[in-house]
Design a protein around this motif. Structure first.
Motif, PDB file in Angstrom:
ATOM      1  N   LYS A  13      -5.262  -1.621  20.674  1.00  0.00           N
ATOM      2  CA  LYS A  13      -4.237  -2.559  21.155  1.00  0.00           C
ATOM      3  C   LYS A  13      -4.716  -3.168  22.471  1.00  0.00           C
ATOM      4  O   LYS A  13      -5.167  -2.443  23.364  1.00  0.00           O
ATOM      5  N   GLY A  14      -4.656  -4.481  22.570  1.00  0.00           N
ATOM      6  CA  GLY A  14      -4.999  -5.170  23.827  1.00  0.00           C
ATOM      7  C   GLY A  14      -6.400  -4.848  24.322  1.00  0.00           C
ATOM      8  O   GLY A  14      -6.583  -4.603  25.523  1.00  0.00           O
ATOM      9  N   THR A  73      -2.755  -5.963  18.253  1.00  0.00           N
ATOM     10  CA  THR A  73      -3.474  -4.788  17.748  1.00  0.00           C
ATOM     11  C   THR A  73      -4.424  -5.176  16.621  1.00  0.00           C
ATOM     12  O   THR A  73      -4.090  -6.000  15.770  1.00  0.00           O
ATOM     13  N   LEU A 124      -8.123  -5.267  10.030  1.00  0.00           N
ATOM     14  CA  LEU A 124      -6.831  -5.938   9.857  1.00  0.00           C
ATOM     15  C   LEU A 124      -6.420  -6.648  11.135  1.00  0.00           C
ATOM     16  O   LEU A 124      -6.337  -6.042  12.208  1.00  0.00           O
ATOM     17  N   TYR A 125      -6.179  -7.951  11.002  1.00  0.00           N
ATOM     18  CA  TYR A 125      -5.668  -8.778  12.094  1.00  0.00           C
ATOM     19  C   TYR A 125      -4.183  -9.052  11.838  1.00  0.00           C
ATOM     20  O   TYR A 125      -3.725  -8.965  10.698  1.00  0.00           O
ATOM     21  N   MET A 178       1.292  -7.406  17.542  1.00  0.00           N
ATOM     22  CA  MET A 178       0.414  -8.546  17.250  1.00  0.00           C
ATOM     23  C   MET A 178      -0.817  -8.607  18.151  1.00  0.00           C
ATOM     24  O   MET A 178      -1.656  -9.491  17.989  1.00  0.00           O
ATOM     25  N   PRO A 195     -11.744 -11.531  24.071  1.00  0.00           N
ATOM     26  CA  PRO A 195     -10.552 -10.722  23.784  1.00  0.00           C
ATOM     27  C   PRO A 195      -9.544 -10.659  24.937  1.00  0.00           C
ATOM     28  O   PRO A 195      -8.419 -10.218  24.730  1.00  0.00           O
ATOM     29  N   ALA A 213     -12.080 -10.446  18.748  1.00  0.00           N
ATOM     30  CA  ALA A 213     -11.347  -9.210  19.035  1.00  0.00           C
ATOM     31  C   ALA A 213     -11.880  -8.035  18.222  1.00  0.00           C
ATOM     32  O   ALA A 213     -11.920  -6.905  18.716  1.00  0.00           O
ATOM     33  N   GLY A 251     -10.513 -14.828  21.568  1.00  0.00           N
ATOM     34  CA  GLY A 251     -11.651 -14.360  20.778  1.00  0.00           C
ATOM     35  C   GLY A 251     -12.628 -15.496  20.548  1.00  0.00           C
ATOM     36  O   GLY A 251     -13.038 -16.188  21.487  1.00  0.00           O
ATOM     37  N   TYR A 279      -9.679 -17.707  12.803  1.00  0.00           N
ATOM     38  CA  TYR A 279      -8.223 -17.886  12.894  1.00  0.00           C
ATOM     39  C   TYR A 279      -7.872 -18.578  14.217  1.00  0.00           C
ATOM     40  O   TYR A 279      -6.867 -18.247  14.852  1.00  0.00           O
ATOM     41  N   PRO A 327      -1.411  -7.475  12.368  1.00  0.00           N
ATOM     42  CA  PRO A 327      -0.880  -6.405  11.523  1.00  0.00           C
ATOM     43  C   PRO A 327       0.647  -6.327  11.480  1.00  0.00           C
ATOM     44  O   PRO A 327       1.194  -5.744  10.557  1.00  0.00           O
TER      45      PRO A 327
HETATM   46  N1  SAH Z   1      -9.727 -15.885  17.302  1.00  0.00           N
HETATM   47  C1  SAH Z   1      -9.413 -14.468  17.437  1.00  0.00           C
HETATM   48  C2  SAH Z   1      -8.384 -13.981  16.428  1.00  0.00           C
HETATM   49  C3  SAH Z   1      -7.036 -14.639  16.502  1.00  0.00           C
HETATM   50  S1  SAH Z   1      -5.910 -13.943  15.360  1.00  0.00           S
HETATM   51  C4  SAH Z   1     -10.701 -13.648  17.345  1.00  0.00           C
HETATM   52  O1  SAH Z   1     -11.789 -14.221  17.274  1.00  0.00           O
HETATM   53  O2  SAH Z   1     -10.622 -12.426  17.385  1.00  0.00           O
HETATM   54  C5  SAH Z   1      -4.959 -12.918  16.428  1.00  0.00           C
HETATM   55  C6  SAH Z   1      -5.192 -11.449  16.104  1.00  0.00           C
HETATM   56  O3  SAH Z   1      -6.399 -11.013  16.710  1.00  0.00           O
HETATM   57  C7  SAH Z   1      -4.119 -10.523  16.697  1.00  0.00           C
HETATM   58  O4  SAH Z   1      -2.987 -10.447  15.872  1.00  0.00           O
HETATM   59  C8  SAH Z   1      -4.853  -9.208  16.765  1.00  0.00           C
HETATM   60  O5  SAH Z   1      -4.902  -8.585  15.489  1.00  0.00           O
HETATM   61  C9  SAH Z   1      -6.264  -9.668  17.125  1.00  0.00           C
HETATM   62  N2  SAH Z   1      -6.494  -9.596  18.591  1.00  0.00           N
HETATM   63  C10 SAH Z   1      -6.641 -10.640  19.445  1.00  0.00           C
HETATM   64  N3  SAH Z   1      -6.911 -10.195  20.701  1.00  0.00           N
HETATM   65  C11 SAH Z   1      -6.945  -8.841  20.621  1.00  0.00           C
HETATM   66  C12 SAH Z   1      -7.210  -7.811  21.575  1.00  0.00           C
HETATM   67  N4  SAH Z   1      -7.476  -8.103  22.852  1.00  0.00           N
HETATM   68  N5  SAH Z   1      -7.182  -6.519  21.144  1.00  0.00           N
HETATM   69  C13 SAH Z   1      -6.930  -6.224  19.856  1.00  0.00           C
HETATM   70  N6  SAH Z   1      -6.692  -7.162  18.909  1.00  0.00           N
HETATM   71  C14 SAH Z   1      -6.696  -8.455  19.291  1.00  0.00           C
END
Ligand code: SAH
Length: 246
Positions: free
Chosen positions: A194-195, A222, A161-162, A220, A12, A114, A82, A87, A164
């Motif tokens: 968020k983050g 979040t 929700l990704y 984005m 993340p 994430a 992530g 995705y 968002p």
């Molecule tokens: N491959 C990633 C997802 C990529 S899609 C995974 O495995 O999680 C991108 C979305 O992931 C972002 O729009 C957000 O919704 C989420 N995201 C990625 N990093 C984040 C983080 N550090 N904190 C919160 N949400 C995160």
């Protein structure tokens, strides 16, 4: 010399949330390819490397570059946030190889998604069946996203929700919440993270009815986790019971 492509999930964002295997794959690569923000998150790990940074939306270009570099005999790390198979870049690389009828020495290195990082900050909200739904309609028609939201909400899945919100899509979260409220009470706990694990990380817990007050800060980076009908709060933690008799 034989090249190799590592598709690396860097987690993340926080350095401690990257697996040793991911770190090793990046360290052993000659070239690191990725979205600029993710390369920035890697800091010193890529300082001495040849780096190919691309902007958001350059996913196909990024993957093709990585494939070409590895095909030319280099060890290449293509970094994805992530887990690279959620995705992320893993599917795109395999699709491109399939389309071109190519093969390559390839290794996919998993990472902490994430939603797992977000869940850990909220408590234990995904202890039962859940669905992850991306609200991005760049590659998926909005009508299908709504049908999936409806299906997940009507079957009482916890909903993650990704993607968002973005500048071009300010009201998607609002529309998604409207669908979920057809089936779920306004008191349903909702976690907004968020983050996660990054500088400036923000965690809040609200309800489906109160979520509107948080729309402005959702972006984005979040992730939202919407509880099911049994999710409750205790001591500031969000809990979805697994069903044990206590
Ligand atoms: N491959 C990633 C997802 C990529 S899609 C995974 O495995 O999680 C991108 C979305 O992931 C972002 O729009 C957000 O919704 C989420 N995201 C990625 N990093 C984040 C983080 N550090 N904190 C919160 N949400 C995160």
């Amino acid at each position: 010399m034989e090249g190799r492509l590592y598709i690396v999930g860097i987690g993340p964002g926080g350095p401690e949330d990257m697996t040793p295997r991911a770190r090793k794959a990046i360290e052993s690569s000659e070239v690191v390819v990725g979205y600029r923000t993710y390369l920035d998150l890697l800091g010193g790990l890529v300082a001495e490397k040849e780096v190919v940074a691309t902007g958001m939306g350059g996913e196909v270009e990024r993957c093709s570059r990585a494939i070409d570099l590895a095909s030319s005999g280099l060890r290449v790390a293509l970094v994805s946030s992530g887990d690279p198979g959620i995705y992320g870049m893993a599917g795109l690389v395999l699709e491109l190889l399939a389309r071109e009828g190519k093969e390559l020495s390839l290794e996919i290195v998993p990472g902490v998604p994430a939603f797992c990082a977000a869940a850990s900050l909220l408590g234990a909200p995904i202890m039962h069946d859940f669905a992850v739904i991306s609200l991005s309609d760049l590659l998926t028609p909005w009508e299908l996203i709504e049908r999936r939201l409806d299906g997940a909400a009507s079957t009482d899945l916890v909903i993650v929700l990704y993607n968002p919100r973005s500048r071009g899509r300010r009201d998607h979260l609002k529309r998604a919440v409207e669908v979920i409220r057809r089936y779920r009470s306004d008191h349903t706990p909702v976690g907004v993270v968020k983050g996660a694990t990054r500088d400036g990380e923000e965690v809040s817990i609200t309800t489906l009815g109160g979520l509107e007050r948080h729309y402005e800060k959702v972006d984005m980076t979040t992730t939202l986790i919407i509880g099911n009908s049994t999710t409750f709060l205790h001591g500031g933690w969000m809990v979805t019971p697994r069903g044990y008799t206590l």
